[in-house]
Write an enzyme that holds these catalytic residues in place. Structure first.
Site, short mmCIF file in Angstrom:
data_model
loop_
_atom_site.label_atom_id
_atom_site.label_comp_id
_atom_site.label_asym_id
_atom_site.label_seq_id
_atom_site.Cartn_x
_atom_site.Cartn_y
_atom_site.Cartn_z
N ASP A 254 -32.21 23.89 -30.42
CA ASP A 254 -32.42 25.00 -29.49
C ASP A 254 -31.25 25.95 -29.63
OD1 ASP A 254 -33.69 26.41 -27.54
OD2 ASP A 254 -32.96 25.20 -25.88
N HIS A 255 -31.50 27.20 -29.42
CA HIS A 255 -30.47 28.26 -29.49
C HIS A 255 -29.41 27.96 -30.54
CE1 HIS A 255 -31.29 29.50 -25.05
NE2 HIS A 255 -32.39 29.42 -25.78
N CYS B 66 -35.08 19.53 -22.27
CA CYS B 66 -34.23 20.60 -22.78
C CYS B 66 -32.80 20.26 -22.40
CB CYS B 66 -34.64 21.95 -22.22
SG CYS B 66 -33.53 23.25 -22.83
N HIS C 199 -40.94 22.49 -18.95
CA HIS C 199 -39.57 22.84 -19.36
C HIS C 199 -38.70 22.99 -18.11
CE1 HIS C 199 -36.26 25.35 -20.85
NE2 HIS C 199 -36.60 25.00 -22.07
N HIS D 82 -35.61 19.82 -26.75
CA HIS D 82 -34.78 20.92 -27.22
C HIS D 82 -33.35 20.40 -27.23
CE1 HIS D 82 -37.64 24.22 -25.36
NE2 HIS D 82 -38.19 23.58 -26.37
N TYR E 149 -32.04 32.74 -31.05
CA TYR E 149 -32.92 32.26 -32.12
C TYR E 149 -32.56 32.83 -33.48
CZ TYR E 149 -35.30 29.89 -28.45
OH TYR E 149 -35.57 29.05 -27.41
C1 DNO Z 1 -35.42 29.75 -24.03
C2 DNO Z 1 -36.55 28.84 -23.92
C3 DNO Z 1 -37.42 29.10 -22.71
C4 DNO Z 1 -38.69 28.26 -22.82
C5 DNO Z 1 -39.65 28.44 -21.69
C6 DNO Z 1 -40.74 27.41 -21.79
O1 DNO Z 1 -34.80 29.83 -25.03
O2 DNO Z 1 -36.16 27.53 -23.99
O3 DNO Z 1 -37.74 30.45 -22.64
O4 DNO Z 1 -39.37 28.62 -23.99
O5 DNO Z 1 -39.03 28.35 -20.48
O6 DNO Z 1 -41.83 27.80 -21.03
#
Ligand code: DNO
Length: 398
Positions: free
Chosen positions: A354-355, A274, A236, A301, A371
């Site tokens: 994501d988020h 991401c 990531h 993501h 989340y």
């Molecule tokens: C945050 C996430 C990160 C991710 C880690 C992966 O929302 O995208 O905390 O889970 O960095 O190891």
């Protein structure tokens, strides 16, 4: 793409049934209660798997691990790491045996994702995550009192930071500390300032070259096992993609990714694309990165950020912000088509929204920052729309 959803386990405020309602089929989770460096036993993995599949009508499966964390001592390259490497490999084997074949992890020293505001108010009463560069600088210079911090931030930012610090209350400063710490990984560790100083001090003498070296060492230890058991490792990127608090970060740009993927040139050594983390860096063109490293993207993501000239950024709507999401989804669907044509059985790339903002009934529910239920469902619905449209127009498999 396989539509997935991050779930923090039985204590998550968003239950499994809502994941099905949101339209996802894959679950992204981790055994958050197991301390870093300790083996994930077959029993513990099976138990989580059973929980996810307990109600077959939900149609859910555990598709990605996020994260199988890398112990800080591995990042530091500290002492005898034999057992930590071995434990990581055993966990990988146990996951593979349970049919979970994609592992997301990061190599960010001390901190994971970092924001200064967790509930930035949006029109209508929703909230968003935000990174205010001057608040971060105020923390670094005046609260952490890190030597050299003022020079790194530069005179203009120091003035903005000083003004913030001069007009804030103790409570506001405590909130800033709590917000910055909210990204800390692990069993929900939170540091106070003295403890954070101690953690940072462990990295004295570890520069970018050394951290890269430690990452490559980790990959050399685990990638052969990944190949053997059919695991795809997906690193990531750093969030935000820049050095923080004097700590080096080595997964922040296309150049970094190139270095990592070519240092250990196995298909098992791949990337979590991401979009939000990479997109927060002015140096990064996210669709171009997706195209350049497409065959090694094992997980994605999807989220968007709106950057500001001073380095601040705001988590935008999934189709808002600076990254052209239609172009990014197109790149990913094209890669899927290539995989499918080459005969790969697992050609679908798992994606998750994501988020999300906290919207409507999310507000006040206390979900993990980013989340939320409604906010992520909105994001997933928009992304699904883009996926269907691009697939239909370009004739690419979904
Ligand atoms: C945050 C996430 C990160 C991710 C880690 C992966 O929302 O995208 O905390 O889970 O960095 O190891």
């Amino acid at each position: 793409m396989e539509q997935t959803w991050r779930w923090f386990g039985p204590n998550d405020t968003v239950p499994l049934s809502h994941i099905t309602q949101a339209g996802a089929t894959g679950v992204v989770t981790a055994l958050h209660d197991i301390p870093y460096g300790v083996v994930w036993s077959r029993e513990a993995i099976e138990e989580r798997k059973r929980l996810i599949a307990a109600d077959p009508s939900l149609g859910l499966r555990w598709s990605v691990v996020e994260s199988l964390p890398v112990h800080e001592r591995i990042k530091l390259g500290e002492g005898d790491l034999t057992e930590l490497f071995e434990n990581y490999r055993i966990s990988m084997r146990n996951l593979a045996e349970a049919g979970v074949h994609t592992i997301c992890y990061n190599f960010m020293p001390v901190l994971d994702w970092t924001r200064t505001e967790l509930h930035h108010r949006l029109a209508g009463g929703g909230t968003s995550l935000r990174f205010n560069a001057h608040e971060f600088a105020a923390f670094d210079i005046f609260m952490l009192e890190r030597p050299g911090a003022a020079e790194e931030h530069g005179p203009e930012m120091v003035e903005k930071a000083r003004a913030w610090f001069a007009t804030t209350t103790e409570a506001e400063r405590a909130e800033l500390l709590a917000n910055i710490m909210a990204g800390l990984p692990g069993a929900y560790d939170r540091y106070d300032i003295p403890e954070l100083r101690k953690q940072l001090a462990r990295y004295h003498g570890i520069d970018r070259a050394k951290l890269r070296e430690n990452l490559v060492r980790f990959l050399e230890e685990v990638i052969p096992t990944a190949e053997e058991v059919g695991i795809k490792m997906a690193i990531h990127p750093d969030d935000p993609p820049r050095d923080l608090m004097g700590l080096p970060r080595v997964v922040s740009s296309a150049e970094d990714i190139e270095y990592i993927l070519s240092a250990v040139p196995s298909p098992a050594n791949g990337l979590t694309l991401c979009a939000g983390s990479l997109g927060a860096g002015a140096q990064n063109d996210v669709p171009a990165i997706a195209r350049r490293f497409a065959p090694r993207v094992h997980f994605t993501h999807l989220r968007n950020v709106a950057k500001e000239p001073d380095g601040s950024f705001m988590e935008a709507d999934h189709l808002g912000g600076d990254t052209n999401m239609v172009d990014l989804v197109t790149a990913l669907l094209e890669e899927q088509a290539r995989r499918k044509a080459s005969g790969a059985a697992d050609w679908r790339i798992p994606m998750r929204p994501d988020h999300g903002h906290e919207l409507m009934d999310d507000v006040g529910r206390g979900s993990h920052p980013g989340y939320s239920g409604v906010g992520r469902m909105k994001g997933l619905a928009e992304l699904r729309g883009v996926m269907h449209a691009v697939s239909a127009i370009k004739g690419l498999p979904l």
